[in-house]
Design an enzyme around this catalytic site. Structure first.
Site, PDB file in Angstrom:
ATOM      1  N   CYS A  76       0.836  -1.191   0.000  1.00 33.69           N
ATOM      2  CA  CYS A  76       0.000   0.000   0.000  1.00 33.69           C
ATOM      3  C   CYS A  76       0.875   1.246   0.000  1.00 33.69           C
ATOM      4  O   CYS A  76       2.098   1.165  -0.065  1.00 33.69           O
ATOM      5  CB  CYS A  76      -0.938  -0.007   1.197  1.00 33.69           C
ATOM      6  SG  CYS A  76      -0.105  -0.281   2.766  1.00 33.69           S
ATOM      7  N   LEU A 132      -4.138  -1.776  -1.353  1.00 37.11           N
ATOM      8  CA  LEU A 132      -4.221  -2.665  -2.514  1.00 37.11           C
ATOM      9  C   LEU A 132      -5.375  -3.642  -2.404  1.00 37.11           C
ATOM     10  O   LEU A 132      -6.021  -3.955  -3.376  1.00 37.11           O
ATOM     11  CB  LEU A 132      -2.900  -3.421  -2.692  1.00 37.11           C
ATOM     12  CG  LEU A 132      -2.865  -4.441  -3.839  1.00 37.11           C
ATOM     13  CD1 LEU A 132      -3.050  -3.752  -5.174  1.00 37.11           C
ATOM     14  CD2 LEU A 132      -1.565  -5.216  -3.827  1.00 37.11           C
ATOM     15  N   ASN A 139       3.087   0.190   5.743  1.00 38.56           N
ATOM     16  CA  ASN A 139       3.109  -0.506   4.468  1.00 38.56           C
ATOM     17  C   ASN A 139       4.041  -1.689   4.658  1.00 38.56           C
ATOM     18  O   ASN A 139       5.201  -1.514   4.986  1.00 38.56           O
ATOM     19  CB  ASN A 139       3.628   0.454   3.387  1.00 38.56           C
ATOM     20  CG  ASN A 139       4.006  -0.239   2.086  1.00 38.56           C
ATOM     21  OD1 ASN A 139       4.867   0.216   1.359  1.00 38.56           O
ATOM     22  ND2 ASN A 139       3.362  -1.351   1.781  1.00 38.56           N
ATOM     23  N   GLU A 188       4.537  -6.302   5.390  1.00 36.84           N
ATOM     24  CA  GLU A 188       4.032  -7.566   5.906  1.00 36.84           C
ATOM     25  C   GLU A 188       4.883  -7.966   7.103  1.00 36.84           C
ATOM     26  O   GLU A 188       6.112  -7.912   7.031  1.00 36.84           O
ATOM     27  CB  GLU A 188       4.136  -8.710   4.876  1.00 36.84           C
ATOM     28  CG  GLU A 188       3.276  -8.505   3.651  1.00 36.84           C
ATOM     29  CD  GLU A 188       3.944  -7.548   2.679  1.00 36.84           C
ATOM     30  OE1 GLU A 188       3.239  -6.626   2.226  1.00 36.84           O
ATOM     31  OE2 GLU A 188       5.135  -7.680   2.404  1.00 36.84           O
ATOM     32  N   ASP A 230      -2.146  -8.092  10.149  1.00 42.17           N
ATOM     33  CA  ASP A 230      -0.816  -8.384  10.715  1.00 42.17           C
ATOM     34  C   ASP A 230      -0.209  -7.186  11.430  1.00 42.17           C
ATOM     35  O   ASP A 230       0.526  -7.337  12.406  1.00 42.17           O
ATOM     36  CB  ASP A 230       0.140  -8.916   9.630  1.00 42.17           C
ATOM     37  CG  ASP A 230       0.339  -7.960   8.466  1.00 42.17           C
ATOM     38  OD1 ASP A 230      -0.519  -7.089   8.259  1.00 42.17           O
ATOM     39  OD2 ASP A 230       1.339  -8.088   7.747  1.00 42.17           O
ATOM     40  N   ILE A 248      10.676 -12.092 -19.182  1.00 43.08           N
ATOM     41  CA  ILE A 248      10.608 -11.098 -20.259  1.00 43.08           C
ATOM     42  C   ILE A 248      11.915 -11.128 -21.039  1.00 43.08           C
ATOM     43  O   ILE A 248      12.994 -11.323 -20.471  1.00 43.08           O
ATOM     44  CB  ILE A 248      10.329  -9.672 -19.699  1.00 43.08           C
ATOM     45  CG1 ILE A 248      10.169  -8.656 -20.852  1.00 43.08           C
ATOM     46  CG2 ILE A 248      11.403  -9.221 -18.698  1.00 43.08           C
ATOM     47  CD1 ILE A 248       9.576  -7.322 -20.429  1.00 43.08           C
ATOM     48  N   GLY A 300      14.002 -12.431  -6.922  1.00 42.08           N
ATOM     49  CA  GLY A 300      15.311 -12.871  -6.411  1.00 42.08           C
ATOM     50  C   GLY A 300      16.248 -11.773  -5.951  1.00 42.08           C
ATOM     51  O   GLY A 300      17.441 -12.015  -5.775  1.00 42.08           O
TER      52      GLY A 300
END
Length: 581
Positions: free
Chosen positions: A22, A70, A95, A97, A117, A308, A384
């Site tokens: 967010c 989001l 913002n 996790e 959370d 891509i 990654g």
């Protein structure tokens, strides 16, 4: 009278809730009418396209929070600022996790009111204070916490700055904070002197006194975690204490256990999970481990992978092999230099930087993120980032004079991630409302890897990241040819060796900047003067959107221990492409 403006799009979600990616924004002590200032918060709307809220603070008419979300999970409590009945004096905008929120809730017996959370921050702060609160969080985060009972404002950012945060502070104590700098550039204030907008340093928290007039004064700024230190939350982790021996097999076993743990904890998601797959070692290990764990956790859908590149590019071919090996639902996005060139200005606007290699690599990531948003239903995206910095993956590490020098440079790169690769990964995905997950930057995994003897972590037998590769040998997790594939920069691997993407870009920009401009570049841009026409053009575009903000970038990313004038690995004498590229 509190002002609140909500605009929400309702989404039915049945999976376990978590706070998604967010955008956060807040003002303390604004001299300008809040309804005028609030328009600045809309500049980060892409970070949370499903809902937004503005809310001012009771008793402080010139203080305001702005929030873009989001995904709405908990209909009653999903929005922010997050407030709960137990602590009516606390206001939280964050913002990120927090992967260990359930663990901490059980450990300390907290009685949670919501399933979000971030609520764990309120309980930890109330019981332990800001320093311990921040150090116990296992996750990625940027937060603004207001305590009206004690008249304090707190800011904090995770160890590697995976989640962005910028702040503006005037001499008279007006504080403005935002996920991205673009949400602060048009903020107005009463001071005659311009206020600097600066990135908030990763791994730090800052404490402000909040005065009755809404203005603030900074009273403490402190680091709560450094990448080389085992995090305080490790004692509550699912992977318990590891064997401390440095013999090869123990170390490799520990690396596997911690990496798998890093991926597993990041499965906490209420939206579909996907993974970027360049076909290089790092993204392949992430994708393969993700697919394996998704099956173990019985996720109700196949993992989508996305690559891509042009049709004959090394990345496209390698990613195809990996996807077939791991059994992912694979998507290929065709890349042409023309499309890349067209996207450059948009990319620089989102990035808020003029660093050469960051922009080159961001174009592909921006375009693949656009595809994911438009053509798939994956929203949580694994990637990654961080592996090259952590495991000495850049080709220039072959030239390190000593293992100690290599180790020190690895730590330097980790601390600067927020200016380069992590910035790229966040902005290019957030531009399209996606949420990034980077398991290689797990606190425990990185602290363990950096604690290993210096000579264990250097390139071996002419192969960079040898220890990481060796740790996953003979497991059939990914194809052997990928496990031992040489390092290829993402911006290079998207196109064939015959003609790199950066060469096409340079050829196009050759006519956009003239020799006269280059001669005067040092005078025009005294801070980080551009040395090539490509760099000059990037700087021009940056200055168009963010005039006078060149200080946001302290230095260009460049290889060490070589006489490099270009950040691309393909320009280095030690670069050796894999066969048949």
């Amino acid at each position: 009278m509190a002002m609140r403006l909500d605009c929400t799009v309702n989404i039915k979600i049945t999976s376990p809730p978590s706070c998604e990616m967010c955008g956060i924004w807040a003002l303390f002590g604004s001299d300008e009418c809040l309804s005028v200032q609030c328009t600045s918060a809309m500049k980060i709307a892409h970070r949370g396209p499903d809902a937004f809220r503005f809310e001012n603070v009771n008793g402080f008419t010139n203080c305001c929070f702005g929030f873009h979300r989001l995904a709405i999970v908990d209909q009653l409590y999903g929005m922010q600022p997050l407030r709960i009945k137990k602590f009516p004096f606390l206001w939280l905008c964050y913002n990120g996790e927090i992967y260990n929120h359930h663990t901490l809730q059980k450990q300390f017996g907290f009685d949670h009111q919501t399933k979000v959370d971030g609520e764990i921050l309120l309980h930890l702060y109330d019981r332990f204070g800001i320093q311990k609160m921040a150090s116990l969080l296992d996750g990625v985060f940027a937060f603004i916490l207001l305590d009206t009972a004690n008249n304090k404002v707190f800011l904090g950012r995770d160890t590697y700055g995976v989640r962005p945060l910028f702040r503006l502070l005037t001499d008279d104590g007006f504080l403005a904070v935002c996920s991205e700098a673009k949400g602060l550039t048009d903020i107005t204030h009463a001071m005659a002197t311009p206020a600097n907008i600066v990135p908030f340093l990763p791994g730090y928290f800052e404490v402000f006194d909040l005065k009755p007039n809404g203005k603030v004064q900074s009273i403490q700024k402190e680091r709560f975690h450094c990448c080389t230190t085992e995090p305080a939350h490790a004692i509550y982790d699912h992977v318990e204490r590891l064997p401390t021996s440095f013999d090869d097999e123990t170390v490799k076993s520990n690396i596997r256990a911690l990496f798998e743990n890093a991926v597993r904890k990041r499965l906490m998601a209420s939206r579909r999970i996907g993974c970027l797959l360049s076909g290089g070692l790092d993204s392949s290990l992430v994708a393969a481990t993700l697919v394996k764990l998704a099956k173990e956790e019985k996720l109700q859908y196949p993992i989508q992978t996305f690559s891509i590149g042009s049709e004959d590019s090394p990345d496209i071919i390698a990613a195809r092999k990996v996807a077939a090996h791991i059994g992912s639902e694979h998507h290929e996005v065709n890349f042409s230099a023309e499309e890349g060139i067209q996207a450059v200005e948009e990319v620089i606007f989102h990035l808020e930087t003029y660093d050469i290699t960051t922009i080159r690599a961001s174009v592909g990531m921006y375009l693949v993120s656009k595809y994911i948003r438009e053509k798939s239903d994956s929203v949580v995206i694994f990637s990654g980032e961080g592996a090259d910095e952590l495991t000495q993956g850049y080709i220039y590490f072959h030239k390190a004079p000593t293992p100690k020098a290599a180790s020190e440079d690895s730590v330097r790169l980790m601390k600067e991630l927020y200016l380069f690769d992590v910035l790229r990964a966040d902005r290019t995905t957030a531009a399209h409302g996606l949420e990034l997950r980077v398991p290689f930057l797990d606190h425990r995994f990185t602290a363990y890897y950096l604690s290993l003897p210096e000579d264990m972590r250097t390139p071996k037998h002419g192969v960079e990241k040898h220890l990481l590769r060796d740790s996953f040998k003979d497991l059939n997790l990914i194809p052997d040819e990928i496990l031992w594939r040489r390092k290829e920069a993402f911006s290079d691997g998207m196109t064939s060796v015959k003609k790199s993407w950066y060469i096409s870009l340079q050829e196009h920009l050759e006519s956009m900047v003239n020799d006269d401009q280059m001669e005067k570049a040092h005078k025009m841009f005294p801070h980080n003067p551009p040395r090539t026409k490509e760099a000059y053009y990037f700087r021009q575009v940056f200055e168009k959107h963010y005039p006078g903000r060149a200080e946001w970038l302290s230095h260009y990313w460049m290889p060490r221990w070589t006489n490099a004038t270009d950040p691309s690995a393909r320009t280095l004498a030690i670069y050796q492409p894999d066969k048949e590229q």
